[in-house]
Design a protein around this motif. Structure first.
Motif, PDB file in Angstrom:
ATOM      1  N   ILE A 222     -14.138  -4.845   4.345  1.00  0.00           N
ATOM      2  CA  ILE A 222     -14.703  -4.730   5.774  1.00  0.00           C
ATOM      3  C   ILE A 222     -14.499  -3.217   5.926  1.00  0.00           C
ATOM      4  N   ALA A 223     -13.480  -2.694   5.523  1.00  0.00           N
ATOM      5  CA  ALA A 223     -13.254  -1.157   5.716  1.00  0.00           C
ATOM      6  C   ALA A 223     -14.351  -0.329   5.449  1.00  0.00           C
ATOM      7  N   SER A 224     -14.644  -0.575   4.198  1.00  0.00           N
ATOM      8  CA  SER A 224     -15.692   0.072   3.381  1.00  0.00           C
ATOM      9  C   SER A 224     -17.013  -0.014   4.029  1.00  0.00           C
ATOM     10  N   CYS A 225     -17.594  -1.313   4.338  1.00  0.00           N
ATOM     11  CA  CYS A 225     -18.666  -1.809   5.178  1.00  0.00           C
ATOM     12  C   CYS A 225     -18.864  -0.948   6.222  1.00  0.00           C
ATOM     13  N   ILE A 226     -17.684  -0.724   7.278  1.00  0.00           N
ATOM     14  CA  ILE A 226     -17.900  -0.280   8.536  1.00  0.00           C
ATOM     15  C   ILE A 226     -17.327   0.982   8.503  1.00  0.00           C
ATOM     16  N   ASP A 227     -17.104   1.735   7.481  1.00  0.00           N
ATOM     17  CA  ASP A 227     -16.535   3.079   7.490  1.00  0.00           C
ATOM     18  C   ASP A 227     -15.425   3.279   8.312  1.00  0.00           C
ATOM     19  N   ALA A 228     -14.145   2.358   8.149  1.00  0.00           N
ATOM     20  CA  ALA A 228     -13.206   2.556   9.047  1.00  0.00           C
ATOM     21  C   ALA A 228     -12.541   3.976   8.470  1.00  0.00           C
ATOM     22  N   ASP A 229     -11.625   4.319   9.620  1.00  0.00           N
ATOM     23  CA  ASP A 229     -10.900   5.496   9.313  1.00  0.00           C
ATOM     24  C   ASP A 229      -9.411   5.265   8.613  1.00  0.00           C
ATOM     25  N   VAL A 230      -8.893   4.006   8.799  1.00  0.00           N
ATOM     26  CA  VAL A 230      -7.951   3.497   7.950  1.00  0.00           C
ATOM     27  C   VAL A 230      -7.662   1.963   8.035  1.00  0.00           C
ATOM     28  N   VAL A 231      -6.881   1.437   7.002  1.00  0.00           N
ATOM     29  CA  VAL A 231      -6.542   0.035   6.845  1.00  0.00           C
ATOM     30  C   VAL A 231      -5.194   0.002   6.714  1.00  0.00           C
ATOM     31  N   TYR A 232      -4.564  -0.810   7.762  1.00  0.00           N
ATOM     32  CA  TYR A 232      -3.185  -1.178   7.636  1.00  0.00           C
ATOM     33  C   TYR A 232      -2.990  -2.434   7.050  1.00  0.00           C
ATOM     34  N   LEU A 233      -2.044  -2.674   6.151  1.00  0.00           N
ATOM     35  CA  LEU A 233      -1.673  -4.112   5.479  1.00  0.00           C
ATOM     36  C   LEU A 233      -0.285  -4.201   6.019  1.00  0.00           C
ATOM     37  N   TRP A 234      -0.282  -5.111   6.969  1.00  0.00           N
ATOM     38  CA  TRP A 234       1.023  -5.376   7.631  1.00  0.00           C
ATOM     39  C   TRP A 234       1.550  -6.508   6.907  1.00  0.00           C
ATOM     40  N   SER A 235       2.858  -6.794   6.480  1.00  0.00           N
ATOM     41  CA  SER A 235       3.724  -7.748   5.883  1.00  0.00           C
ATOM     42  C   SER A 235       5.276  -7.482   6.000  1.00  0.00           C
ATOM     43  N   ASN A 236       5.998  -8.090   5.378  1.00  0.00           N
ATOM     44  CA  ASN A 236       7.729  -7.848   5.528  1.00  0.00           C
ATOM     45  C   ASN A 236       8.276  -7.057   4.767  1.00  0.00           C
ATOM     46  N   VAL A 237       7.522  -6.341   3.965  1.00  0.00           N
ATOM     47  CA  VAL A 237       8.044  -4.974   2.852  1.00  0.00           C
ATOM     48  C   VAL A 237       7.807  -3.776   3.566  1.00  0.00           C
ATOM     49  N   ASP A 238       8.683  -2.957   3.437  1.00  0.00           N
ATOM     50  CA  ASP A 238       8.514  -1.415   3.913  1.00  0.00           C
ATOM     51  C   ASP A 238       7.515  -0.706   3.037  1.00  0.00           C
ATOM     52  N   GLY A 239       7.149  -0.793   1.856  1.00  0.00           N
ATOM     53  CA  GLY A 239       6.139  -0.242   1.373  1.00  0.00           C
ATOM     54  C   GLY A 239       6.403  -0.405  -0.313  1.00  0.00           C
ATOM     55  N   LEU A 240       5.471   0.460  -1.075  1.00  0.00           N
ATOM     56  CA  LEU A 240       5.577   0.258  -2.619  1.00  0.00           C
ATOM     57  C   LEU A 240       7.037   1.279  -2.859  1.00  0.00           C
ATOM     58  N   MET A 241       7.548   0.819  -4.189  1.00  0.00           N
ATOM     59  CA  MET A 241       8.888   1.146  -4.270  1.00  0.00           C
ATOM     60  C   MET A 241       9.021   1.937  -5.625  1.00  0.00           C
ATOM     61  N   THR A 242       9.899   3.035  -5.780  1.00  0.00           N
ATOM     62  CA  THR A 242      10.207   3.611  -7.037  1.00  0.00           C
ATOM     63  C   THR A 242      10.510   2.809  -8.193  1.00  0.00           C
ATOM     64  N   ALA A 243      11.230   1.624  -7.878  1.00  0.00           N
ATOM     65  CA  ALA A 243      11.476   0.372  -8.808  1.00  0.00           C
ATOM     66  C   ALA A 243      11.926  -0.848  -8.046  1.00  0.00           C
ATOM     67  N   ASP A 244      11.970  -1.872  -8.636  1.00  0.00           N
ATOM     68  CA  ASP A 244      12.658  -3.091  -7.948  1.00  0.00           C
ATOM     69  C   ASP A 244      13.823  -2.949  -7.416  1.00  0.00           C
ATOM     70  N   PRO A 245      14.164  -3.280  -6.198  1.00  0.00           N
ATOM     71  CA  PRO A 245      15.434  -2.890  -5.739  1.00  0.00           C
ATOM     72  C   PRO A 245      16.403  -3.758  -6.070  1.00  0.00           C
ATOM     73  N   SER A 246      16.073  -4.905  -6.810  1.00  0.00           N
ATOM     74  CA  SER A 246      17.150  -5.973  -7.112  1.00  0.00           C
ATOM     75  C   SER A 246      17.614  -5.501  -8.342  1.00  0.00           C
ATOM     76  N   ILE A 247      16.883  -4.505  -9.096  1.00  0.00           N
ATOM     77  CA  ILE A 247      17.347  -3.875 -10.322  1.00  0.00           C
ATOM     78  C   ILE A 247      17.932  -2.741 -10.090  1.00  0.00           C
ATOM     79  N   VAL A 248      17.515  -1.817  -9.376  1.00  0.00           N
ATOM     80  CA  VAL A 248      18.043  -0.456  -9.011  1.00  0.00           C
ATOM     81  C   VAL A 248      18.316  -0.247  -7.737  1.00  0.00           C
ATOM     82  N   ASP A 249      19.773   0.094  -7.322  1.00  0.00           N
ATOM     83  CA  ASP A 249      20.254   0.079  -6.102  1.00  0.00           C
ATOM     84  C   ASP A 249      19.722   1.323  -5.171  1.00  0.00           C
ATOM     85  N   GLY A 250      19.451   2.191  -5.997  1.00  0.00           N
ATOM     86  CA  GLY A 250      18.962   3.458  -5.204  1.00  0.00           C
ATOM     87  C   GLY A 250      17.388   3.535  -5.151  1.00  0.00           C
ATOM     88  N   ALA A 251      16.731   2.461  -5.621  1.00  0.00           N
ATOM     89  CA  ALA A 251      15.301   2.370  -5.285  1.00  0.00           C
ATOM     90  C   ALA A 251      14.904   2.538  -3.845  1.00  0.00           C
TER      91      ALA A 251
END
Ligand code: ASP
Ligand code: MG
Length: 467
Positions: A222-251
């Motif tokens: 849809i965003a590409s069809c209507i030439d949107a300025d931004v897409v928000y994907l809302w869910s229950n995670v903060d974002g993409l991570m440096t590693a799986d936090p269940s493996i690396v504490d400091g992810a």
């Protein structure tokens, strides 16, 4: 300002969560800059899986399962209305709409169980009801808050796909024309369209689905069809991570990342976004923001083209578990054109998806990494078709993991492989197979699964990803 917002199933399964996202939508809607907005809605958590289970019960002719299912789904979608819609007239209207959709669904289910057969096409039709039940609920909640809204299916707004049921791809030229002519006049009037994610229609007007987690894809289409300025994907995670936090504490959550890097991460199993969802926004350069609906103070991850210069060569370490390695070999493979093709064709014909391949220049063997679930099918098909002919041996290694180092900063930088494998060797882990694509966006290798956590931690530390 044009905004497309997608809300995943994880933020749709309780009255309080629904009120949270209604507040988010309202805060954007009430902004004095009056952005034009479109919301894309997934099915309630677990409903898609539940429909898949029901389809299996229908194939077994289980009529009782339908009654149980209908009771359950009616309860889930009707009970939620009371706490989230205050106006009694709107609430009873919403109730009628939901009950009508369930009645239509039940009639279809009763028909399907009579023949006890589900085709890919009828399964997509069944699956569409998860999203079809959720979108009107959000629509009425927003009306209750004084927001002018209308709900639609993806098919109704004009998303046209091929007929590859279960994993359909949009026909972008037609889709662009239809979606923009439907939505643009509406948003210009201040209406907020609520669109079902995941579902679309093919050229014969049959319902199709875009593959699991397809609501992300709907949002970017849809965003590409209507030439949107931004897409928000809302869910229950903060974002993409440096590693799986269940493996690396400091992810850590990555603040900003490129389309290509995000695509690598997603393809390599960081299961946050639909793997093809980046395609529609890539060319149009529309930024994608991954945000946590329950942690608004966190800025999330922004996926864009124009990256600020980053000092991080490597962005993320990803582990893919539950994989197996097949080593296929034989002297007859050397210098014989078509060997690889017949091996891959045999696997493809049996619906085995290949994750990683390597062949050394001696050509006497090919290593193939696949999902452990596919291993039985892969062995059986190769044994039946090729063993004793083109291939002489078939060695299997179970319980292996793929570890991938992702980052566009690796391109053209010398010494990355050296650092990766020195760190791995220092943590006493044996490397079984290595692949690097010539794009140099990722470097992937296979190790024993029991070494997986150790390896991921060592690399996270080596590339200083905690900071
Ligand atoms: N409801 C679909 C699924 O569970 C699509 C989505 O959630 O994005 O896969
Ligand atoms: Mg989902």
């Amino acid at each position: 300002m044009r905004i497309v917002m997608k809300f995943g199933g994880s933020v749709l399964d309780s009255p309080s969560k629904i009120m949270t996202i209604v507040k988010i939508i309202k805060s954007y809607y009430d902004n004095e800059k009056k952005p034009e907005m479109i919301c894309v809605i997934s099915a309630m958590t677990g409903v898609t899986d539940r429909i898949i289970l029901l389809s299996e019960q229908i194939v077994r002719g289980d009529k009782k399962a339908i009654d149980n299912f209908v009771t359950e789904i009616t309860q889930n979608h009707i009970e939620i209305l009371n706490p989230v819609i205050q106006d009694p007239i709107l609430r009873s209207e919403a109730r009628e709409v939901i009950l009508d959709i369930i009645q239509e669904f039940k009639a279809i289910l009763d028909g399907l169980v009579l023949i006890s057969e589900i085709t890919p096409r009828s399964l997509d039709h069944m699956l569409s009801f998860g999203e079809r039940l959720m979108a009107p609920i959000i629509c009425y909640c927003l009306r209750d808050q004084g927001i002018d809204t209308k709900y639609f299916t993806g098919k109704e707004i004009g998303i046209i796909t091929d007929s590859n049921y279960g994993e359909a791809s949009p026909l972008m030229n037609t889709t662009k024309f239809r979606v923009s002519s439907k939505l643009v006049p509406m948003i210009a009037q201040g209406i907020v369209p609520i669109v079902t994610g995941y579902i679309a229609g093919d050229q014969y007007n049959h319902t199709t689905t875009l593959g699991r987690s397809g609501s992300d894809y709907t949002a970017t289409i849809i965003a590409s069809c209507i030439d949107a300025d931004v897409v928000y994907l809302w869910s229950n995670v903060d974002g993409l991570m440096t590693a799986d936090p269940s493996i690396v504490d400091g992810a850590r959550v990555l603040e900003e990342i490129s389309y290509n890097e995000a695509a690598e991460m997603v393809l390599f199993g960081a299961k946050y976004i639909h793997p093809r969802a980046l395609e529609p926004v890539l060319d149009s350069n529309i930024p994608l923001k991954i945000r946590n609906a329950f942690n608004l103070d966190h800025p999330g991850t922004t996926i864009t083209k124009n990256l600020k210069i980053s000092s991080n060569i490597v962005k993320s370490i990803i582990a893919i578990r539950n994989t197996a390695l097949l080593d296929v070999g034989g002297g007859g493979m050397v210098g014989a054109p078509g060997t690889a093709a017949s091996i891959f064709e045999t696997l493809a014909n049996n619906k085995v998806n290949i994750m990683m391949i390597s062949q050394g220049p001696s050509e006497s063997s090919i290593s193939i990494v696949l999902r452990h679930d596919d291993l039985g099918k892969a062995i059986a098909s190769l044994e039946l078709k090729l063993l004793g002919r083109i291939i002489k041996h078939l060695n299997v290694l179970e319980n292996v993991s793929i570890v991938t180092v992702v980052g566009s900063g690796m391109r053209g930088i010398k010494g990355i492989a050296g650092r990766v494998f020195t760190a791995i060797a220092k943590s006493n882990v044996n490397v079984i197979m290595i692949v690097q694509g010539s794009s140099e966006l990722n470097l992937a290798f296979v190790i024993n699964d029991s070494d997986c956590n150790k390896a991921v931690r060592a690399l996270h530390k080596e590339f200083d990803l905690d900071h």
